[in-house]
Scaffold this motif. Structure first.
Motif, PDB file in Angstrom:
ATOM      1  N   ASP A 220      34.141  73.970  65.645  1.00 15.09           N
ATOM      2  CA  ASP A 220      35.594  74.030  65.817  1.00 15.09           C
ATOM      3  C   ASP A 220      36.258  75.037  64.880  1.00 15.09           C
ATOM      4  OD1 ASP A 220      35.822  72.110  67.877  1.00 15.09           O
ATOM      5  OD2 ASP A 220      35.520  70.508  66.421  1.00 15.09           O
ATOM      6  N   CYS A 221      35.476  75.614  63.964  1.00  9.76           N
ATOM      7  CA  CYS A 221      36.001  76.659  63.078  1.00  9.76           C
ATOM      8  C   CYS A 221      35.984  78.028  63.754  1.00  9.76           C
ATOM      9  CB  CYS A 221      35.182  76.738  61.791  1.00  9.76           C
ATOM     10  SG  CYS A 221      35.562  75.429  60.599  1.00  9.76           S
ATOM     11  N   ALA A 222      35.254  78.141  64.842  1.00 12.38           N
ATOM     12  CA  ALA A 222      35.079  79.449  65.488  1.00 12.38           C
ATOM     13  C   ALA A 222      36.352  79.883  66.207  1.00 12.38           C
ATOM     14  CB  ALA A 222      33.918  79.391  66.475  1.00 12.38           C
ATOM     15  N   VAL A 223      36.543  81.195  66.273  1.00 11.62           N
ATOM     16  CA  VAL A 223      37.653  81.792  67.013  1.00 11.62           C
ATOM     17  C   VAL A 223      37.082  82.583  68.172  1.00 11.62           C
ATOM     18  CG1 VAL A 223      39.498  83.523  66.937  1.00 11.62           C
ATOM     19  CG2 VAL A 223      39.206  81.909  65.037  1.00 11.62           C
ATOM     20  N   GLN A 224      37.638  82.371  69.340  1.00 11.91           N
ATOM     21  CA  GLN A 224      37.194  83.093  70.532  1.00 11.91           C
ATOM     22  C   GLN A 224      38.072  84.322  70.733  1.00 11.91           C
ATOM     23  OE1 GLN A 224      37.078  80.666  74.081  1.00 11.91           O
ATOM     24  NE2 GLN A 224      37.013  82.448  75.438  1.00 11.91           N
ATOM     25  N   PRO A 225      37.526  85.519  70.422  1.00 12.25           N
ATOM     26  CA  PRO A 225      38.340  86.729  70.605  1.00 12.25           C
ATOM     27  C   PRO A 225      38.593  86.997  72.077  1.00 12.25           C
ATOM     28  CG  PRO A 225      36.095  87.318  70.038  1.00 12.25           C
ATOM     29  CD  PRO A 225      36.179  85.832  69.928  1.00 12.25           C
TER      30      PRO A 225
ATOM     31  N   LEU B 188      46.912  80.800  72.388  1.00  6.48           N
ATOM     32  CA  LEU B 188      47.000  79.575  73.197  1.00  6.48           C
ATOM     33  C   LEU B 188      45.646  78.910  73.388  1.00  6.48           C
ATOM     34  CD1 LEU B 188      49.607  80.498  75.973  1.00  6.48           C
ATOM     35  CD2 LEU B 188      49.975  79.443  73.728  1.00  6.48           C
ATOM     36  N   ILE B 189      44.572  79.711  73.386  1.00 11.56           N
ATOM     37  CA  ILE B 189      43.248  79.104  73.556  1.00 11.56           C
ATOM     38  C   ILE B 189      42.525  78.942  72.223  1.00 11.56           C
ATOM     39  CG2 ILE B 189      43.007  79.985  75.906  1.00 11.56           C
ATOM     40  CD1 ILE B 189      41.059  82.070  74.845  1.00 11.56           C
ATOM     41  N   ASN B 190      43.205  79.286  71.131  1.00 16.53           N
ATOM     42  CA  ASN B 190      42.674  79.065  69.781  1.00 16.53           C
ATOM     43  C   ASN B 190      43.728  78.332  68.947  1.00 16.53           C
ATOM     44  OD1 ASN B 190      39.996  80.756  69.488  1.00 16.53           O
ATOM     45  ND2 ASN B 190      41.431  82.057  70.623  1.00 16.53           N
ATOM     46  N   PRO B 191      44.122  77.124  69.374  1.00 19.87           N
ATOM     47  CA  PRO B 191      45.242  76.440  68.713  1.00 19.87           C
ATOM     48  C   PRO B 191      44.888  75.993  67.295  1.00 19.87           C
ATOM     49  CG  PRO B 191      44.161  74.963  70.244  1.00 19.87           C
ATOM     50  CD  PRO B 191      43.545  76.309  70.458  1.00 19.87           C
ATOM     51  N   GLU B 192      45.912  75.852  66.487  1.00 22.22           N
ATOM     52  CA  GLU B 192      45.721  75.328  65.135  1.00 22.22           C
ATOM     53  C   GLU B 192      45.534  73.821  65.218  1.00 22.22           C
ATOM     54  OE1 GLU B 192      47.819  75.616  60.749  1.00 22.22           O
ATOM     55  OE2 GLU B 192      49.091  75.610  62.525  1.00 22.22           O
ATOM     56  N   ARG B 193      44.424  73.344  64.687  1.00 24.34           N
ATOM     57  CA  ARG B 193      44.166  71.908  64.673  1.00 24.34           C
ATOM     58  C   ARG B 193      43.073  71.601  63.654  1.00 24.34           C
ATOM     59  NH1 ARG B 193      41.856  71.825  70.886  1.00 24.34           N
ATOM     60  NH2 ARG B 193      39.928  72.991  70.560  1.00 24.34           N
ATOM     61  N   PHE B 194      42.751  70.323  63.489  1.00 21.58           N
ATOM     62  CA  PHE B 194      41.745  69.920  62.514  1.00 21.58           C
ATOM     63  C   PHE B 194      40.373  70.438  62.939  1.00 21.58           C
ATOM     64  CE2 PHE B 194      38.570  66.938  60.874  1.00 21.58           C
ATOM     65  CZ  PHE B 194      38.874  66.975  59.525  1.00 21.58           C
TER      66      PHE B 194
ATOM     67  N   ILE C  47      44.688  86.188  49.744  1.00 20.69           N
ATOM     68  CA  ILE C  47      43.819  85.018  49.579  1.00 20.69           C
ATOM     69  C   ILE C  47      43.393  84.474  50.932  1.00 20.69           C
ATOM     70  CG2 ILE C  47      43.794  82.604  48.783  1.00 20.69           C
ATOM     71  CD1 ILE C  47      45.524  83.478  46.422  1.00 20.69           C
ATOM     72  N   MET C  48      44.192  84.671  51.969  1.00 17.08           N
ATOM     73  CA  MET C  48      43.838  84.162  53.296  1.00 17.08           C
ATOM     74  C   MET C  48      42.545  84.772  53.826  1.00 17.08           C
ATOM     75  SD  MET C  48      45.882  81.810  54.081  1.00 17.08           S
ATOM     76  CE  MET C  48      46.920  81.186  52.769  1.00 17.08           C
ATOM     77  N   ASP C  49      42.171  85.944  53.313  1.00 15.61           N
ATOM     78  CA  ASP C  49      40.900  86.543  53.719  1.00 15.61           C
ATOM     79  C   ASP C  49      39.710  85.872  53.041  1.00 15.61           C
ATOM     80  OD1 ASP C  49      41.751  88.579  55.543  1.00 15.61           O
ATOM     81  OD2 ASP C  49      42.554  89.704  53.846  1.00 15.61           O
ATOM     82  N   CYS C  50      39.969  84.873  52.192  1.00 20.41           N
ATOM     83  CA  CYS C  50      38.898  84.127  51.526  1.00 20.41           C
ATOM     84  C   CYS C  50      38.627  82.790  52.202  1.00 20.41           C
ATOM     85  CB  CYS C  50      39.264  83.895  50.057  1.00 20.41           C
ATOM     86  SG  CYS C  50      39.556  85.406  49.104  1.00 20.41           S
ATOM     87  N   VAL C  51      39.425  82.430  53.203  1.00 24.21           N
ATOM     88  CA  VAL C  51      39.252  81.147  53.893  1.00 24.21           C
ATOM     89  C   VAL C  51      37.969  81.186  54.719  1.00 24.21           C
ATOM     90  CG1 VAL C  51      40.255  79.570  55.583  1.00 24.21           C
ATOM     91  CG2 VAL C  51      41.738  80.778  53.965  1.00 24.21           C
ATOM     92  N   GLY C  52      37.106  80.195  54.517  1.00 25.32           N
ATOM     93  CA  GLY C  52      35.794  80.206  55.162  1.00 25.32           C
ATOM     94  C   GLY C  52      35.800  79.827  56.623  1.00 25.32           C
ATOM     95  N   CYS C  53      36.791  79.068  57.049  1.00 25.89           N
ATOM     96  CA  CYS C  53      36.918  78.669  58.456  1.00 25.89           C
ATOM     97  C   CYS C  53      37.730  79.740  59.184  1.00 25.89           C
ATOM     98  CB  CYS C  53      37.621  77.318  58.541  1.00 25.89           C
ATOM     99  SG  CYS C  53      38.222  76.876  60.182  1.00 25.89           S
ATOM    100  N   PHE C  54      37.133  80.364  60.214  1.00 25.86           N
ATOM    101  CA  PHE C  54      37.806  81.479  60.873  1.00 25.86           C
ATOM    102  C   PHE C  54      39.079  81.058  61.594  1.00 25.86           C
ATOM    103  CE2 PHE C  54      33.634  83.699  60.538  1.00 25.86           C
ATOM    104  CZ  PHE C  54      34.099  84.817  59.876  1.00 25.86           C
ATOM    105  N   LYS C  55      39.090  79.867  62.180  1.00 22.58           N
ATOM    106  CA  LYS C  55      40.315  79.421  62.841  1.00 22.58           C
ATOM    107  C   LYS C  55      41.413  79.145  61.807  1.00 22.58           C
ATOM    108  CE  LYS C  55      40.031  77.393  66.684  1.00 22.58           C
ATOM    109  NZ  LYS C  55      39.671  76.445  67.750  1.00 22.58           N
ATOM    110  N   CYS C  56      41.022  78.558  60.670  1.00 25.78           N
ATOM    111  CA  CYS C  56      41.985  78.342  59.588  1.00 25.78           C
ATOM    112  C   CYS C  56      42.449  79.681  59.027  1.00 25.78           C
ATOM    113  CB  CYS C  56      41.353  77.504  58.484  1.00 25.78           C
ATOM    114  SG  CYS C  56      40.656  75.931  59.024  1.00 25.78           S
TER     115      CYS C  56
END
Length: 465
Positions: free
Chosen positions: A93-98, A180-186, A386-395
């Motif tokens: 769920d951390c993945a982002v679909q380009p 829309l297909i990569n919504p912000e969520r847990f 710092i946002m470029d240090c976030v390990g979860c790509f969706k986050c």
């Protein structure tokens, strides 16, 4: 340590309005202090709730579903500039679909093209190689005035007036993402890696002395009254600008935590996933007792950032009202409808009766004000990095978008004179927003608006418990 009975007694003594919660309800611990007047503002919580939930929110959500605002170009592969960390979240769920390039409307990829069937057909008939050449080419048909404006815009975009470091959209690592297909969520991204991000943001960028421990955690704090008083005394002792900076970051953090609680993975089976409101998670982050009084303060800071971004949106109306401005995707009918909707939203924002007064920021002597503004800007640019240090790509995606949106709002608030001098037609020499900034600005405000709306949903859910 404040007891449960003491907290409930304090809450019962606060003024209540008819639509607020019964002191006996489960929601009381989260919302008992989230009412009435907001510190550092002339506004109150109830006015914002009514304006957002019943007037602005529905229109804003419709706008953000349009093609112009749903496609965001971002580089999610930039290395962390502050520490060596190649670890990434392994959760699916951390993945982002380009978004494949061919799915992005040609008007977004090639904004120089016009609303003509011949031009559109000509572009669509090209092979992929030639399309890339056309998309990267300079439009030599631009007038001298337009070329001069472009040069000034590029210079301004690279200047120290910006509150964020923008991604290079021409980088081969920059990709279009359909929000829309990569919504912000847990996503499950938590623990030491996530704490490291927020610790870095608060501890190194909120103008604090080392002796003061900030209430960083979204979980119970476990601090004694002495530490809580030390923090509150520190915050109240700050100048308005530095206190406002902390409240902006806290409001952004609060908004993100509300989104994660409202779109929580409730059930995961081989057939389907069910996302929804997790009341326990919400209480863990915002209940007055579980957070030793910090939860309600965090929620009030959400309203503070709402006022800041609402004010910026209202101030930028002349930029979008210009005759030549287009939300260009290539679909002439839809683009005209979306501009009309955008202007309607901006005029609603302008009509809000209790706006934040940005003139109170940096209102001291010129030398002191300039120094404070430079510190304010540098700290915020640091946070955007710092946002470029976030390990979860969706986050990372949503963190970059929301910090860029807030940075764009700050850029607008401190460009008032340039915005006021914008001509009704022709290029705007003194003030310019890239499409990337426009998309970030309104999606970020949409996230804050959604958080305010979700508070109503959590109130209703918890009142039934």
């Amino acid at each position: 340590m404040r007891s449960l009975s003491a907290v409930l007694l304090l809450c019962c003594l606060l003024p209540w309005r008819s639509h607020l919660l019964d002191p006996g309800s489960a929601a009381h611990g989260c919302f008992c202090q989230v009412t009435g007047h907001l510190d550092d503002c002339t506004c109150d919580v109830e006015t914002i709730d009514n304006f957002n939930n019943y007037k602005l929110f529905p229109k804003l959500q419709k706008l953000l579903e349009s093609d112009y605002f749903r496609y965001y170009k971002v580089n999610l592969n930039k290395p962390c500039p502050f520490w060596d960390d190649s670890s990434h979240c392994g959760l699916r769920d951390c993945a982002v679909q380009p978004c494949p390039t061919e799915e992005v409307p040609y008007g977004i990829k090639a904004p120089g093209y016009k609303y003509t069937e011949n031009a559109n057909r000509e572009f669509e008939d090209l092979d992929e190689c030639e399309k890339e050449k056309r998309l990267g080419a300079v439009d030599v048909s631009l007038s001298e005035a337009a070329q001069e404006a472009l040069q000034q815009w590029n210079k301004h975009d690279d200047s120290s007036d910006n509150f964020c470091d923008l991604d290079d959209e021409e980088s081969p690592d920059a990709e279009y993402v359909d929000l829309l297909i990569n919504p912000e969520r847990f996503t499950g991204y938590k623990g030491s890696d996530a704490c490291k991000i927020w610790n870095s943001i608060y501890e190194e960028n909120c103008f604090k002395p080392k002796a003061v421990k900030l209430p960083l955690s979204s979980l119970p704090l476990g601090r004694g009254d002495g530490e809580e008083n030390l923090f509150n005394n520190w915050l109240e002792g700050l100048c308005f600008e530095k206190r406002a900076f902390y409240r902006l970051i806290s409001g952004l953090h609060t908004s993100i935590n509300i989104h994660l609680s409202a779109r929580y993975l409730l059930q995961d089976t081989w057939i389907d996933k069910i996302w929804g409101h997790n009341v326990s998670e919400f209480r863990k982050r915002f209940d007055a007792v579980l957070t030793q009084g910090e939860g309600p303060r965090r929620l009030k800071n959400l309203y503070f950032i709402y006022l800041i971004e609402l004010r910026a949106v209202s101030k930028v109306l002349p930029y979008f009202e210009r005759d030549g401005f287009l939300l260009y995707t290539g679909n002439e009918t839809k683009d005209a409808e979306n501009k009309e909707l955008l202007i309607d939203i901006l005029r609603d924002a302008k009509s809000f009766p209790l706006h934040f007064d940005e003139n109170s920021l940096f209102a001291g002597g010129k030398e002191e004000a300039d120094q404070l503004k430079a510190e304010f800007r540098d700290h915020f640019r640091n946070i955007s990095r710092i946002m470029d240090c976030v390990g979860c790509f969706k986050c990372r995606l949503w963190g970059k978008l929301q910090t860029q949106g807030l940075g764009t709002a700050l850029k607008i608030l401190f460009s008032e004179k340039q915005i006021e001098s914008i001509p009704q037609s022709g290029p705007s020499h003194g003030f310019h927003l890239k499409r990337q900034e426009i998309v970030a600005l309104f999606n970020a405000f949409g996230r804050i608006s959604t958080s305010v709306k979700e508070l109503l949903n959590f109130r209703n859910l918890m009142q039934k418990m």
